[in-house]
Design an enzyme around this catalytic site. Sequence first.
Site, PDB file in Angstrom:
ATOM      1  N   HIS A 174      -0.739   0.188  -9.912  1.00  0.00           N
ATOM      2  CA  HIS A 174      -1.390  -0.799  -9.042  1.00  0.00           C
ATOM      3  C   HIS A 174      -1.907  -1.983  -9.855  1.00  0.00           C
ATOM      4  CE1 HIS A 174      -3.433  -1.189  -4.866  1.00  0.00           C
ATOM      5  NE2 HIS A 174      -3.150  -2.362  -5.364  1.00  0.00           N
TER       6      HIS A 174
ATOM      7  N   ARG B 222       0.845  -1.181   0.000  1.00  0.00           N
ATOM      8  CA  ARG B 222       0.000   0.000   0.000  1.00  0.00           C
ATOM      9  C   ARG B 222       0.889   1.243   0.000  1.00  0.00           C
ATOM     10  NH1 ARG B 222      -3.202  -2.856  -1.628  1.00  0.00           N
ATOM     11  NH2 ARG B 222      -5.267  -3.403  -0.824  1.00  0.00           N
TER      12      ARG B 222
END
Lengths: 314, 314
Positions: free
Chosen positions: B277, B229
């Site tokens: 991502h 993250r």
Amino acid sequence: VQTIIAVTSNKFAPLAQWTRLFAASGADVRVADIDDMTINVKEVAYALCFRPQAGRLAQFPNLRLIISLGAGVDHLTSDPSLPAAVPIARMSTDQTRDQMADYVAWACLSLLRDVPRMRNAQAAHEWEQFSIGRTARDCRVGILGLGAMGMSAASCLQGIGFKVKGWVRRPRPGGEIDCLCREEGLRELAAQSDILVCMLPSSPALHGIIDQSILALMPRGAGIVNVARGEHVVVPDLLAALEAGQLGSAVLDVLPQEPLPASDPLWDHPNIIVTPHLASIVSMQTAADHAVMLISAMERDETPTYLFDRIKGY
Amino acid sequence: VQTIIAVTSNKFAPLAQWTRLFAASGADVRVADIDDMTINVKEVAYALCFRPQAGRLAQFPNLRLIISLGAGVDHLTSDPSLPAAVPIARMSTDQTRDQMADYVAWACLSLLRDVPRMRNAQAAHEWEQFSIGRTARDCRVGILGLGAMGMSAASCLQGIGFKVKGWVRRPRPGGEIDCLCREEGLRELAAQSDILVCMLPSSPALHGIIDQSILALMPRGAGIVNVARGEHVVVPDLLAALEAGQLGSAVLDVLPQEPLPASDPLWDHPNIIVTPHLASIVSMQTAADHAVMLISAMERDETPTYLFDRIKGY
């Protein structure tokens, strides 16, 4: 009188550093720059060189062994005056094999994941999420040429999960890598490969081997990696296959003209990664160690390893 | 009355395709768009979703299981009204683990070989040959977080030759990967890692864990990969370490703000590879198969696998 090893030196590989490395090895040789015109040419028994000036090696009448600083020897054999009776040793070390395997693994993963597309999106500041369903386990890699470097790359790719096959000169039954041979084997391998990796020797007979006829057999959207010689791939055919979508992308470490001219359109091709012939570059330390090992064998009248075979062409 | 599975659908994952996939699986569920306000909320027993609208899941009184479309669940737990009694299953499949391992292998090889430098040279049409003496066998990788994905990446990296250690919550004696624990273990691992790979869960307690104090302990010129993250890495500290040469380069698949704004200077940083991502994105087929497997377990009153543990935070 000490024998001389004549070395290629330049700003990346300075003579003083070569001298230190050979001195530290304890080898009984004097190190001289191959282009030093003041050395006694009769004392030169060894040459450790890359692309020496044409005609220079022929000036050493007592030359016993030529040690190539690269895995390939075309930079030597292109000299028409190369002494025919002097054996040539190729650079083959754990370091150069591992470097090549690392590069080929990186290149195949880059093609698997469409890294050119990611690179273009980053350059354009675009957050362009996309998914490639397939993983290395779904991806078939065909390696043309399973010499020491090809075998090292094959085993690394298998470790990642890629499905690997090879194309070789002679059948190798029972080996760890399934191999195909001859022209029909090449066509068969092309048809079964999501990525083809060219690791062939620089033999002129293999020039142009990856051409339109081979590219057309590959699965649509396939990838090409070339870490051998630029001459193996017919670049106009490669560009046409990319343009048509038959080929998806390519990683080229070697090009027909090196350095690639700044004006060449390959630099800006959205589906091509160009790198400047750096897949495997021996360090000075490793090259000196390898040379000392070969020279010791010669001094013991043993046959050194990794000799270039003038009949086979590698 | 058939139970409903409420799914996140969009142009990449159309409702009609979800419907086809669940029908083909033979599962006794009706598929509905989670945002469809005409469905009878009492019939929704399952949700297969990514970042649902806050409050939406709380509207399903008979919800039995929430299935995350991602490996992380922060996109669910960030909703303060998330029903506390409903179990959450994480997406963990061969496909998502293998994809992550492929990406991490690619990222580590990219840092090992200084691919940002190659990329910049290609963009500038510069034939800038350089050699990295070291190979994967000389390169130590520290993986923060050895969940299913971390273990898969660790084993792939070992197969390439990287020297791998991990940092985990609890000691794991006798495992295949040497592991360190606790804060002092993290500091020790940082000091021993040429590349640190962040694969931690999204727990708030771990936010900012890769900061100046950790980066300063790493060997000069080290690399960072973040596939967990964005919040795990303190970006200003990362930039300062790159500026100072303490850090060599970084591959960032996750960012504190996603999508990364087009004006963010990270896009143009010469030592950073940014990807949007996409390290591991489940395919619709695999997600549906996984959901059907979890639902079958629930219908048999068995505990489904890969449940999110609200105490541990992953």
